[in-house]
Design an enzyme around this catalytic site. Sequence first.
Site, PDB file in Angstrom:
ATOM      1  N   GLY A  45     -32.209  12.648  -6.430  1.00  0.00           N
ATOM      2  CA  GLY A  45     -32.254  11.373  -5.490  1.00  0.00           C
ATOM      3  C   GLY A  45     -32.023   9.978  -6.390  1.00  0.00           C
ATOM      4  O   GLY A  45     -32.459   8.974  -6.279  1.00  0.00           O
ATOM      5  N   HIS A  46     -31.109  10.315  -7.607  1.00  0.00           N
ATOM      6  CA  HIS A  46     -30.683   9.238  -8.775  1.00  0.00           C
ATOM      7  C   HIS A  46     -29.882   8.253  -8.122  1.00  0.00           C
ATOM      8  O   HIS A  46     -29.945   7.101  -8.808  1.00  0.00           O
ATOM      9  CB  HIS A  46     -30.049   9.942  -9.790  1.00  0.00           C
ATOM     10  CG  HIS A  46     -28.397  10.309  -9.687  1.00  0.00           C
ATOM     11  ND1 HIS A  46     -28.350  11.163  -8.755  1.00  0.00           N
ATOM     12  CD2 HIS A  46     -27.498  10.136 -10.016  1.00  0.00           C
ATOM     13  CE1 HIS A  46     -27.021  11.393  -8.783  1.00  0.00           C
ATOM     14  NE2 HIS A  46     -26.430  10.701  -9.645  1.00  0.00           N
ATOM     15  N   ARG A  47     -29.245   8.322  -6.943  1.00  0.00           N
ATOM     16  CA  ARG A  47     -28.581   7.140  -6.485  1.00  0.00           C
ATOM     17  C   ARG A  47     -29.236   6.376  -5.407  1.00  0.00           C
ATOM     18  O   ARG A  47     -28.691   5.072  -4.915  1.00  0.00           O
ATOM     19  CB  ARG A  47     -27.438   7.839  -5.512  1.00  0.00           C
ATOM     20  CG  ARG A  47     -26.189   8.534  -6.444  1.00  0.00           C
ATOM     21  CD  ARG A  47     -25.261   7.436  -7.112  1.00  0.00           C
ATOM     22  NE  ARG A  47     -23.946   8.136  -7.872  1.00  0.00           N
ATOM     23  CZ  ARG A  47     -22.870   8.491  -7.436  1.00  0.00           C
ATOM     24  NH1 ARG A  47     -22.771   8.577  -6.132  1.00  0.00           N
ATOM     25  NH2 ARG A  47     -22.111   9.293  -8.023  1.00  0.00           N
ATOM     26  N   GLY A  48     -30.365   6.784  -4.874  1.00  0.00           N
ATOM     27  CA  GLY A  48     -31.161   5.715  -4.004  1.00  0.00           C
ATOM     28  C   GLY A  48     -31.717   4.739  -4.976  1.00  0.00           C
ATOM     29  O   GLY A  48     -31.811   4.600  -6.076  1.00  0.00           O
ATOM     30  N   VAL A  51     -35.213   4.276  -5.364  1.00  0.00           N
ATOM     31  CA  VAL A  51     -36.175   4.467  -6.368  1.00  0.00           C
ATOM     32  C   VAL A  51     -35.406   5.122  -7.516  1.00  0.00           C
ATOM     33  O   VAL A  51     -35.800   4.928  -8.700  1.00  0.00           O
ATOM     34  CB  VAL A  51     -37.347   5.343  -5.792  1.00  0.00           C
ATOM     35  CG1 VAL A  51     -38.466   5.581  -6.772  1.00  0.00           C
ATOM     36  CG2 VAL A  51     -37.868   4.321  -4.737  1.00  0.00           C
ATOM     37  N   SER A  58     -45.773   8.315  -0.440  1.00  0.00           N
ATOM     38  CA  SER A  58     -45.743   7.283   0.157  1.00  0.00           C
ATOM     39  C   SER A  58     -47.260   6.760   0.596  1.00  0.00           C
ATOM     40  O   SER A  58     -48.101   7.921   0.528  1.00  0.00           O
ATOM     41  CB  SER A  58     -44.936   7.099   1.441  1.00  0.00           C
ATOM     42  OG  SER A  58     -45.289   6.118   2.506  1.00  0.00           O
ATOM     43  N   SER A  59     -47.648   5.604   0.761  1.00  0.00           N
ATOM     44  CA  SER A  59     -48.901   5.359   1.309  1.00  0.00           C
ATOM     45  C   SER A  59     -49.253   5.783   2.681  1.00  0.00           C
ATOM     46  O   SER A  59     -50.269   5.822   3.159  1.00  0.00           O
ATOM     47  CB  SER A  59     -49.160   3.870   1.065  1.00  0.00           C
ATOM     48  OG  SER A  59     -48.310   3.199   1.775  1.00  0.00           O
ATOM     49  N   CYS A  60     -48.199   6.085   3.459  1.00  0.00           N
ATOM     50  CA  CYS A  60     -48.317   6.518   4.770  1.00  0.00           C
ATOM     51  C   CYS A  60     -49.055   7.834   4.943  1.00  0.00           C
ATOM     52  O   CYS A  60     -49.453   8.297   6.083  1.00  0.00           O
ATOM     53  CB  CYS A  60     -46.831   6.446   5.565  1.00  0.00           C
ATOM     54  SG  CYS A  60     -45.957   7.901   5.039  1.00  0.00           S
ATOM     55  N   TYR A 119     -42.912  11.833   8.743  1.00  0.00           N
ATOM     56  CA  TYR A 119     -42.804  11.904   7.403  1.00  0.00           C
ATOM     57  C   TYR A 119     -43.824  12.053   6.492  1.00  0.00           C
ATOM     58  O   TYR A 119     -43.984  12.660   5.433  1.00  0.00           O
ATOM     59  CB  TYR A 119     -42.218  10.188   7.051  1.00  0.00           C
ATOM     60  CG  TYR A 119     -41.862  10.014   5.620  1.00  0.00           C
ATOM     61  CD1 TYR A 119     -40.517  10.528   5.081  1.00  0.00           C
ATOM     62  CD2 TYR A 119     -42.625   9.217   4.952  1.00  0.00           C
ATOM     63  CE1 TYR A 119     -40.229  10.089   3.845  1.00  0.00           C
ATOM     64  CE2 TYR A 119     -42.465   8.909   3.669  1.00  0.00           C
ATOM     65  CZ  TYR A 119     -41.281   9.284   3.004  1.00  0.00           C
ATOM     66  OH  TYR A 119     -41.030   8.939   1.685  1.00  0.00           O
ATOM     67  N   LYS A 166     -44.903  14.548   3.372  1.00  0.00           N
ATOM     68  CA  LYS A 166     -45.218  14.247   2.104  1.00  0.00           C
ATOM     69  C   LYS A 166     -46.532  14.762   1.733  1.00  0.00           C
ATOM     70  O   LYS A 166     -47.061  14.889   0.572  1.00  0.00           O
ATOM     71  CB  LYS A 166     -45.308  12.741   2.058  1.00  0.00           C
ATOM     72  CG  LYS A 166     -43.665  12.092   1.953  1.00  0.00           C
ATOM     73  CD  LYS A 166     -43.035  12.647   0.691  1.00  0.00           C
ATOM     74  CE  LYS A 166     -41.637  12.112   0.814  1.00  0.00           C
ATOM     75  NZ  LYS A 166     -40.904  12.544  -0.670  1.00  0.00           N
ATOM     76  N   PRO A 223     -46.549   5.475  -3.949  1.00  0.00           N
ATOM     77  CA  PRO A 223     -46.511   4.084  -3.894  1.00  0.00           C
ATOM     78  C   PRO A 223     -46.533   3.371  -2.695  1.00  0.00           C
ATOM     79  O   PRO A 223     -46.501   3.985  -1.604  1.00  0.00           O
ATOM     80  CB  PRO A 223     -44.869   3.899  -4.307  1.00  0.00           C
ATOM     81  CG  PRO A 223     -44.095   5.129  -3.585  1.00  0.00           C
ATOM     82  CD  PRO A 223     -45.277   6.280  -3.890  1.00  0.00           C
ATOM     83  N   THR A 224     -46.940   1.975  -2.652  1.00  0.00           N
ATOM     84  CA  THR A 224     -47.119   1.288  -1.553  1.00  0.00           C
ATOM     85  C   THR A 224     -45.799   1.074  -1.050  1.00  0.00           C
ATOM     86  O   THR A 224     -44.677   1.791  -1.599  1.00  0.00           O
ATOM     87  CB  THR A 224     -47.915  -0.004  -1.779  1.00  0.00           C
ATOM     88  OG1 THR A 224     -48.173  -0.682  -0.747  1.00  0.00           O
ATOM     89  CG2 THR A 224     -47.071  -0.994  -2.829  1.00  0.00           C
ATOM     90  N   HIS A 232     -36.524  -0.472   5.944  1.00  0.00           N
ATOM     91  CA  HIS A 232     -38.000  -1.033   6.233  1.00  0.00           C
ATOM     92  C   HIS A 232     -38.244  -2.311   6.487  1.00  0.00           C
ATOM     93  O   HIS A 232     -37.075  -2.984   6.290  1.00  0.00           O
ATOM     94  CB  HIS A 232     -38.751  -0.610   4.986  1.00  0.00           C
ATOM     95  CG  HIS A 232     -38.983   0.933   4.581  1.00  0.00           C
ATOM     96  ND1 HIS A 232     -38.248   1.753   3.862  1.00  0.00           N
ATOM     97  CD2 HIS A 232     -39.911   1.739   5.268  1.00  0.00           C
ATOM     98  CE1 HIS A 232     -38.751   2.905   4.031  1.00  0.00           C
ATOM     99  NE2 HIS A 232     -39.818   2.931   4.734  1.00  0.00           N
ATOM    100  N   TRP A 258     -40.643  -7.847  15.172  1.00  0.00           N
ATOM    101  CA  TRP A 258     -41.373  -6.832  15.930  1.00  0.00           C
ATOM    102  C   TRP A 258     -42.928  -7.296  15.534  1.00  0.00           C
ATOM    103  O   TRP A 258     -43.334  -7.515  14.366  1.00  0.00           O
ATOM    104  CB  TRP A 258     -41.224  -5.683  15.439  1.00  0.00           C
ATOM    105  CG  TRP A 258     -40.141  -4.682  16.106  1.00  0.00           C
ATOM    106  CD1 TRP A 258     -38.928  -5.447  16.491  1.00  0.00           C
ATOM    107  CD2 TRP A 258     -39.682  -3.437  16.362  1.00  0.00           C
ATOM    108  NE1 TRP A 258     -37.940  -4.430  16.917  1.00  0.00           N
ATOM    109  CE2 TRP A 258     -38.441  -3.319  17.149  1.00  0.00           C
ATOM    110  CE3 TRP A 258     -40.713  -2.365  16.167  1.00  0.00           C
ATOM    111  CZ2 TRP A 258     -37.906  -2.204  17.165  1.00  0.00           C
ATOM    112  CZ3 TRP A 258     -40.082  -1.052  16.699  1.00  0.00           C
ATOM    113  CH2 TRP A 258     -38.808  -0.909  16.962  1.00  0.00           C
TER     114      TRP A 258
END
Length: 318
Positions: free
Chosen positions: A11-14, A16, A108-110, A137, A141, A164-165, A180, A203
């Site tokens: 995922g080097h193009r994203g 993060v 993810s914190s979710c 998701y 994870k 991460p948060t 997001h 929202w």
Amino acid sequence: MKKDSKIYIAGHRGMVGSAVWRALESEGFSNLIGRTSSELDLRNQNEVYEFIKTEQPDVIIDAAARVGGILANNDYPYQFLMENLQIQNNLIDAAHKLEVQKFIFLGSSCIYPKFAPQPLKEDCLLTDALEPTNEWYAIAKITGVKACEAIRKQYQKDFVSLMPTNLYGTHDNFDLQTSHVLPAMIRKFHEAKENGNAPVTLWGSGTPMREFLYVDDMAEAVVFAVNNVLPEHLYNVGTGTDVTIKELAETIQRVTGHEGDIIWDSEKPDGTPRKLMDVSKLKSAGWSYKTELLEGIEKTYVWFLENQNTIKQVKLSK
């Protein structure tokens, strides 16, 4: 880890992954490798295995995922569950079977329960029900976290998970259907300003509290994990401070220069009432964040202005 150690960033193009690449380069790491989705389909087990077997990286950093906000999670539950399971399971299994020295799994914190005690501690994982708007998701994870923990427990390998948060920053996704909350707000306020300071509808009620971490700080946490053998399998990564969505909106409104009204659509869901991370474990290990929220939003808006004609916009298909 040596500076010439081979490090594969999935995922080097994203947002993060690209931040991690920049951070590692700035630290002097000279043997970084990455593949685009057209070059390597991470959902394909055989492709992933053969790639890892051929390249023989010393470290794998899994920053690849199908990501999105409440709307995207709600509209594409199967993709968010299945594609994330495929991506991470293929990488984790290949890393284990081919004796990769270190694996860093980003989540993810979710993953934590909707009504877990605040701030969220690592040991509250799987103690209660998840937030329904992003459980697909989150379940994927959680599976990745537990797979890394299992490998660490059974084979004593250096597999670690960083949770991460809410992340934001340069190279973010600004598509209003899949982004997001923070990048979506930046785009909404900017476009409303350009449209004669038109009202901005957001929202929910504005009362939920959220924590935000600038992506370059997250990248520094990954570098920290590369350079150190962390004693536990799971670490939260964040600032340890949060703001209401209303406060976030007003900050972004000031940064963008929008002077119109903000309308809160209470018919739309709020999501989890609060998600604040307990970051004491990673802080005690030696890492802490640097970028305050206002500074990070200002940097992100500057990048948005410079790249708004070519910014990443993610389209999903059912």
